[in-house]
Design an enzyme around this catalytic site. Structure first.
Site, PDB file in Angstrom:
ATOM      1  N   GLY A  72       0.809  -1.217   0.000  1.00  0.00           N
ATOM      2  CA  GLY A  72       0.000   0.000   0.000  1.00  0.00           C
ATOM      3  C   GLY A  72       0.841   1.265   0.000  1.00  0.00           C
ATOM      4  N   SER A  73       1.916   1.287   0.759  1.00  0.00           N
ATOM      5  CA  SER A  73       2.742   2.497   0.853  1.00  0.00           C
ATOM      6  C   SER A  73       3.320   2.871  -0.508  1.00  0.00           C
ATOM      7  CB  SER A  73       3.893   2.300   1.854  1.00  0.00           C
ATOM      8  OG  SER A  73       3.380   2.030   3.135  1.00  0.00           O
ATOM      9  N   CYS A 326       2.102   2.694  13.105  1.00  0.00           N
ATOM     10  CA  CYS A 326       3.317   3.377  12.666  1.00  0.00           C
ATOM     11  C   CYS A 326       3.785   4.394  13.701  1.00  0.00           C
ATOM     12  CB  CYS A 326       3.058   4.096  11.356  1.00  0.00           C
ATOM     13  SG  CYS A 326       2.117   3.113  10.213  1.00  0.00           S
TER      14      CYS A 326
HETATM   15  C1  LIG Z   1      -1.532  -0.531   6.121  1.00  0.00           C
HETATM   16  C2  LIG Z   1      -1.913   0.676   5.386  1.00  0.00           C
HETATM   17  C3  LIG Z   1      -1.093   1.232   4.403  1.00  0.00           C
HETATM   18  C4  LIG Z   1       0.285   0.695   4.111  1.00  0.00           C
HETATM   19  O1  LIG Z   1       0.247  -0.530   3.429  1.00  0.00           O
HETATM   20  P1  LIG Z   1       1.574  -1.431   3.402  1.00  0.00           P
HETATM   21  O2  LIG Z   1       1.250  -2.543   2.468  1.00  0.00           O
HETATM   22  O3  LIG Z   1       1.800  -1.883   4.797  1.00  0.00           O
HETATM   23  O4  LIG Z   1       2.666  -0.567   2.882  1.00  0.00           O
HETATM   24  C5  LIG Z   1      -1.531   2.344   3.724  1.00  0.00           C
HETATM   25  N1  LIG Z   1      -2.730   2.883   3.982  1.00  0.00           N
HETATM   26  C6  LIG Z   1      -3.561   2.386   4.908  1.00  0.00           C
HETATM   27  C7  LIG Z   1      -4.884   3.017   5.129  1.00  0.00           C
HETATM   28  C8  LIG Z   1      -3.185   1.272   5.652  1.00  0.00           C
HETATM   29  O5  LIG Z   1      -4.001   0.787   6.581  1.00  0.00           O
END
Ligand SMILES: *Cc1c(COP(=O)(O)O)cnc(C)c1O
Length: 397
Positions: A72-73, A326
């Site tokens: 997601g990041s 985080c």
């Molecule tokens: C966990 C999360 C992310 C980050 O995703 P990763 O795969 O851990 O990098 C980004 N946005 C939201 C809303 C999240 O809950």
């Protein structure tokens, strides 16, 4: 008593058996590089193509609109930077977002501000949500991008993405949504929801960590973040994580097939938790009380430090979270709770319980038996609480 009650599914989830099984053929056996022309490589390429088509179908997209990422990041970083730079090339350097986005979005926006972009952070109010008319009112002729999350990871608010998307579409502004907490948990369809770009992560829906994808609608420009090979139609270099990708798709298929059932189950457990914990005096439910993720409970208890609460609950086998995963470990109160307008004293004391379909009624009963005891104990040693008992004014009624 259950051994471990895992109620921190917004931080990460346990992998499902199907997701683990879907991974193993690509760890042992189908090890080819999809870019290789020989048979071993082409077998891997076929698996990748199939995964892409299946992923696309599950969110209402076309296969060539899916870009696999490390999670997601990365998807958030790429979408936001890409749309920002594409806008800047046309003289548009204004971005609209909210005050309670994930740090992957907020920190990217902070960097862009240093590069000369201007960002409007919409107020999420006490109830933890925004409206499409608020987005519309913030639009300017130089707005390049609206980036608003689908659902908030801390307080569980589900935002009116479809309406916001419609406003953006009508005004020809690119719309990105961080849907990491939504996909696999509530119905998401990029076409119906008017989404141009969307970030997704596998480990939030029982898939593996380190894999996710960015949806980018055909016709919306996508610039790459990582330079190198020609993978992902030259938009994301690096040999594909086939095992992770195939595992993610298995998890997503499972989530989609059981979506209604899981939502009902989680919402029932959530509501039981909320009702039980709200009976604690001077407590507050954070986040949108109506438009809320089925698995999210976020409460504040006056006079209590979130960290101490977590440690005592952990000692009882309950895994929860305070603020964002985080930021825990830092003494700063959660930026999300501050965005809701909660005073610092209260923003320190939040408890997030995030459920998945793996949680049971028995576990909820256990949480409901233990949390009030821990809150009572912590209040008995809290100077803040002592003030209140002596007639001080509480922040929460
Ligand atoms: C966990 C999360 C992310 C980050 O995703 P990763 O795969 O851990 O990098 C980004 N946005 C939201 C809303 C999240 O809950």
């Amino acid at each position: 008593m259950p051994k471990t009650v895992y109620a921190d599914n917004a931080a990460t989830t346990a992998m499902s058996d199907a997701a683990i099984e879907a991974m193993t053929p690509y760890l042992k056996g189908i090890y080819g590089n999809p870019s290789s022309l020989h048979t071993v490589g082409q077998v891997a390429k076929e698996a990748l193509d199939k995964a892409r088509a299946e992923t696309a179908a599950l969110i209402g997209a076309a296969p060539n609109e899916i870009y696999f990422t490390s999670g997601g990041s990365e998807a958030d970083n790429q979408a936001i930077r890409s749309a920002a730079y594409a806008g800047a090339a046309k003289g548009k350097k204004h971005i609209i977002s909210t005050a309670f986005e994930h740090h992957a979005v907020l920190h990217t926006l902070k960097k862009l501000e240093k590069e000369g972009f201007e960002v409007t952070y919409l107020d999420v109010h006490r109830h933890g949500n925004i409206t499409a008319p608020e987005v519309e009112a913030a639009l300017r002729p130089d707005t390049a991008l609206v980036t608003v999350m689908y659902a908030n990871n801390e307080v569980g608010s589900v935002l009116p993405v479809r309406e916001i998307g419609a406003v953006c579409r009508a005004n020809k502004v690119t719309f990105h949504t961080d849907a990491v907490q939504a996909v696999g948990h509530i119905p998401v369809d990029v076409a119906a929801d008017n989404i141009d770009m969307m970030s997704v992560s596998a480990h939030k829906f029982h898939g593996p960590k380190g894999v996710g994808f960015l949806y980018c609608r055909n016709g919306v420009q996508l610039k790459n973040l990582i330079e190198g090979g020609a993978q992902e139609r030259k938009r994301r270099a690096g040999t594909e994580n086939i095992a992770g990708i195939c595992s993610m798709v298995a998890a997503l298929k499972e989530a989609a097939a059981n979506l209604d059932k899981n939502m009902k189950k989680e919402a029932a457990l959530r509501d039981k938790l909320i009702a039980g914990l709200s009976a604690i005096p001077h407590s507050r439910l954070n986040g949108d009380p109506v438009y809320r993720l089925p698995g999210n409970v976020n409460m504040c208890f006056e006079g209590i430090e979130g960290e101490s609460l977590l440690l005592l609950l952990d000692a009882k086998g309950i895994c929860a979270s305070s603020g964002s995963a985080c930021t825990s470990g830092s003494l700063d109160p959660s930026h999300v709770l501050l965005a809701l307008g909660l005073p610092h004293e209260v923003a320190h004391g939040s408890l997030r319980l995030s459920l998945s379909e793996y949680n049971t009624e028995e576990e909820i009963d256990y949480i409901l038996a233990e949390v009030p005891k821990v809150v009572e104990y912590l209040r008995s040693i809290s100077p803040v609480w002592e003030e209140l008992e002596k007639g001080g004014k509480p922040h929460l009624i």
